[in-house]
Design a protein around this motif. Structure first.
Motif, PDB file in Angstrom:
ATOM      1  N   ASP A  59      53.573  18.550 -28.723  1.00  0.00           N
ATOM      2  CA  ASP A  59      54.228  18.330 -29.704  1.00  0.00           C
ATOM      3  C   ASP A  59      53.124  18.178 -31.025  1.00  0.00           C
ATOM      4  N   SER A  60      52.792  16.974 -30.570  1.00  0.00           N
ATOM      5  CA  SER A  60      51.237  16.505 -30.396  1.00  0.00           C
ATOM      6  C   SER A  60      50.011  17.172 -31.114  1.00  0.00           C
ATOM      7  N   TYR A  61      50.062  17.544 -29.537  1.00  0.00           N
ATOM      8  CA  TYR A  61      49.023  18.670 -30.298  1.00  0.00           C
ATOM      9  C   TYR A  61      49.281  19.688 -31.124  1.00  0.00           C
ATOM     10  N   SER A  62      50.827  20.313 -30.736  1.00  0.00           N
ATOM     11  CA  SER A  62      50.946  21.122 -32.058  1.00  0.00           C
ATOM     12  C   SER A  62      50.310  21.084 -33.966  1.00  0.00           C
ATOM     13  N   LYS A  63      51.216  19.722 -33.820  1.00  0.00           N
ATOM     14  CA  LYS A  63      51.078  18.461 -34.913  1.00  0.00           C
ATOM     15  C   LYS A  63      49.341  18.625 -35.686  1.00  0.00           C
ATOM     16  N   MET A  64      48.411  18.278 -34.502  1.00  0.00           N
ATOM     17  CA  MET A  64      47.303  18.084 -34.966  1.00  0.00           C
ATOM     18  C   MET A  64      46.247  19.768 -35.287  1.00  0.00           C
ATOM     19  N   THR A  65      47.019  20.541 -34.393  1.00  0.00           N
ATOM     20  CA  THR A  65      46.495  22.472 -34.787  1.00  0.00           C
ATOM     21  C   THR A  65      46.998  22.644 -35.919  1.00  0.00           C
ATOM     22  N   GLY A  66      48.028  22.521 -37.049  1.00  0.00           N
ATOM     23  CA  GLY A  66      48.922  22.876 -37.800  1.00  0.00           C
ATOM     24  C   GLY A  66      47.938  21.411 -38.868  1.00  0.00           C
ATOM     25  N   GLU A  67      47.645  20.402 -38.595  1.00  0.00           N
ATOM     26  CA  GLU A  67      47.429  19.718 -39.640  1.00  0.00           C
ATOM     27  C   GLU A  67      45.743  20.559 -39.903  1.00  0.00           C
ATOM     28  N   ALA A  68      45.423  20.614 -38.962  1.00  0.00           N
ATOM     29  CA  ALA A  68      43.810  21.051 -39.171  1.00  0.00           C
ATOM     30  C   ALA A  68      43.743  22.584 -39.953  1.00  0.00           C
ATOM     31  N   GLU A  69      44.850  24.004 -39.722  1.00  0.00           N
ATOM     32  CA  GLU A  69      44.675  24.349 -39.945  1.00  0.00           C
ATOM     33  C   GLU A  69      44.948  24.870 -41.406  1.00  0.00           C
ATOM     34  N   SER A  70      45.492  24.523 -41.851  1.00  0.00           N
ATOM     35  CA  SER A  70      46.129  23.580 -43.194  1.00  0.00           C
ATOM     36  C   SER A  70      45.087  23.375 -43.590  1.00  0.00           C
ATOM     37  N   GLN A  71      44.396  22.271 -43.853  1.00  0.00           N
ATOM     38  CA  GLN A  71      43.250  21.641 -44.043  1.00  0.00           C
ATOM     39  C   GLN A  71      42.417  22.572 -43.852  1.00  0.00           C
ATOM     40  N   LEU A  72      41.928  23.933 -42.861  1.00  0.00           N
ATOM     41  CA  LEU A  72      40.402  24.911 -42.984  1.00  0.00           C
ATOM     42  C   LEU A  72      41.199  25.412 -44.554  1.00  0.00           C
ATOM     43  N   LEU A  73      42.506  25.948 -43.963  1.00  0.00           N
ATOM     44  CA  LEU A  73      42.866  26.810 -45.293  1.00  0.00           C
ATOM     45  C   LEU A  73      42.938  26.619 -47.155  1.00  0.00           C
ATOM     46  N   LEU A  74      43.116  24.726 -46.774  1.00  0.00           N
ATOM     47  CA  LEU A  74      42.835  24.566 -48.241  1.00  0.00           C
ATOM     48  C   LEU A  74      41.441  24.432 -48.738  1.00  0.00           C
ATOM     49  N   SER A  75      40.313  23.868 -47.500  1.00  0.00           N
ATOM     50  CA  SER A  75      38.696  24.280 -48.004  1.00  0.00           C
ATOM     51  C   SER A  75      38.616  25.982 -48.054  1.00  0.00           C
ATOM     52  N   THR A  76      39.178  26.704 -47.077  1.00  0.00           N
ATOM     53  CA  THR A  76      38.445  28.236 -47.586  1.00  0.00           C
ATOM     54  C   THR A  76      38.526  28.003 -49.170  1.00  0.00           C
ATOM     55  N   LEU A  77      40.430  28.302 -49.848  1.00  0.00           N
ATOM     56  CA  LEU A  77      40.866  28.542 -51.087  1.00  0.00           C
ATOM     57  C   LEU A  77      39.814  27.947 -52.023  1.00  0.00           C
ATOM     58  N   THR A  78      39.507  26.609 -51.921  1.00  0.00           N
ATOM     59  CA  THR A  78      38.836  26.086 -52.570  1.00  0.00           C
ATOM     60  C   THR A  78      37.205  26.517 -52.548  1.00  0.00           C
ATOM     61  N   ASP A  79      37.086  27.069 -52.227  1.00  0.00           N
ATOM     62  CA  ASP A  79      35.174  27.443 -52.076  1.00  0.00           C
ATOM     63  C   ASP A  79      35.389  29.023 -52.844  1.00  0.00           C
ATOM     64  N   LEU A  80      36.906  29.562 -52.013  1.00  0.00           N
ATOM     65  CA  LEU A  80      36.975  31.079 -53.057  1.00  0.00           C
ATOM     66  C   LEU A  80      37.287  31.115 -54.075  1.00  0.00           C
ATOM     67  N   LEU A  81      37.728  30.183 -54.963  1.00  0.00           N
ATOM     68  CA  LEU A  81      38.548  29.558 -55.784  1.00  0.00           C
ATOM     69  C   LEU A  81      36.966  29.054 -56.910  1.00  0.00           C
ATOM     70  N   SER A  82      36.514  28.219 -56.291  1.00  0.00           N
ATOM     71  CA  SER A  82      34.802  28.025 -56.943  1.00  0.00           C
ATOM     72  C   SER A  82      34.317  28.644 -57.408  1.00  0.00           C
ATOM     73  N   ASN A  83      33.839  29.565 -56.379  1.00  0.00           N
ATOM     74  CA  ASN A  83      33.375  30.671 -56.559  1.00  0.00           C
ATOM     75  C   ASN A  83      33.816  31.930 -57.527  1.00  0.00           C
ATOM     76  N   GLU A  84      35.033  31.881 -57.346  1.00  0.00           N
ATOM     77  CA  GLU A  84      35.601  32.930 -58.142  1.00  0.00           C
ATOM     78  C   GLU A  84      35.720  32.324 -60.337  1.00  0.00           C
ATOM     79  N   LEU A  85      35.717  31.181 -60.366  1.00  0.00           N
ATOM     80  CA  LEU A  85      36.019  30.806 -61.317  1.00  0.00           C
ATOM     81  C   LEU A  85      34.782  30.537 -61.778  1.00  0.00           C
ATOM     82  N   ARG A  86      33.754  30.052 -61.378  1.00  0.00           N
ATOM     83  CA  ARG A  86      32.622  29.800 -61.666  1.00  0.00           C
ATOM     84  C   ARG A  86      31.787  30.483 -62.511  1.00  0.00           C
TER      85      ARG A  86
END
Length: 172
Positions: A42-69
Motif C-alpha cells: 500500500d505504501s509503495y502504491s501511494k508513493m509511486t502514484g504521488e511521484a507519477e502524478s507529480q511527473l505528469l504535472l511537471s510534464t504538463l507545466t513544461d509543455l504549456l510553458s513552451n506552447e504559451l511562451r
C-alpha cells in the motif's frame, strides 16, 4: 534445547498441546508477515502514484510553458480566460481543451501520449488559463487526480514573448 531433541527422538513424540501451541505460533507469525506485506504494498502504491502524478504535472507545466511562451494573436474572453491563439506547433486559431479521458488537446489533437497519463490512471480534473494583456503573462492552474485518491495541483505563470492579444470577437 536438549529436552526438545530428546522428545523428538523418543518414540512418544510431542503432545497434542505442544503441537497446537506450535501451530498457533506459526499462524501468528504468518499473520504478522502478511500484514507487513500489505502495508508495504500500500505504501509503495501511494508513493509511486504521488511521484507519477507529480511527473505528469511537471510534464504538463513544461509543455504549456513552451506552447504559451510563443503564442501570437491571443484572443481572450471577458475575464481574461484564453479562448484561442496562434501556435507555433498547432497553427492559427488554436484552442486548448480536454478530451473524453480528461487529457489535454490542442485543436482536437492530443498533446501528450496516453502513457504520460498512466494509460488512463491519471486525468486533469481542473484547469484554467488566464491572460493578463497588460503584463503579457499567462497564469495557468492545473489539478491532476489519480485512481487512488491521489491529487496534485500547480499554479504557474508564463511570459508571452509574442504577446499580441485581443478580446473576444477582435482580431489582432
Amino acid at each position: 534445547m536438549n529436552r526438545l531433541r530428546r522428545k523428538l527422538k523418543s518414540s512418544r513424540g510431542l503432545t497434542l498441546v505442544e503441537m497446537v501451541a506450535a501451530a498457533g505460533v506459526l499462524a501468528l507469525l504468518g499473520l504478522m508477515l502478511n500484514t507487513g506485506v500489505f502495508m508495504v504494498q500500500d505504501s509503495y502504491s501511494k508513493m509511486t502514484g504521488e511521484a507519477e502524478s507529480q511527473l505528469l504535472l511537471s510534464t504538463l507545466t513544461d509543455l504549456l510553458s513552451n506552447e504559451l511562451r510563443y503564442a501570437r494573436d491571443v484572443v481572450t474572453g471577458g475575464g481574461g480566460e484564453l479562448l484561442r491563439y496562434t501556435s507555433v506547433n498547432y497553427g492559427r486559431n488554436t484552442t486548448l481543451s480536454l478530451n473524453e479521458n480528461a487529457q489535454l488537446e490542442a485543436n482536437s489533437r492530443q498533446m501528450l501520449s496516453g502513457g504520460a497519463y498512466g494509460n488512463g490512471t491519471y486525468r486533469i480534473e481542473a484547469w484554467s488559463i488566464v491572460y493578463d494583456q497588460t503584463a503579457k503573462l499567462f497564469t495557468v492552474q492545473l489539478k491532476v487526480v489519480g485512481n487512488n485518491s491521489i491529487s496534485n495541483e500547480t499554479k504557474f505563470t508564463v511570459r508571452c514573448l509574442n504577446g499580441n492579444a485581443g478580446e473576444e470577437g477582435g482580431s489582432t
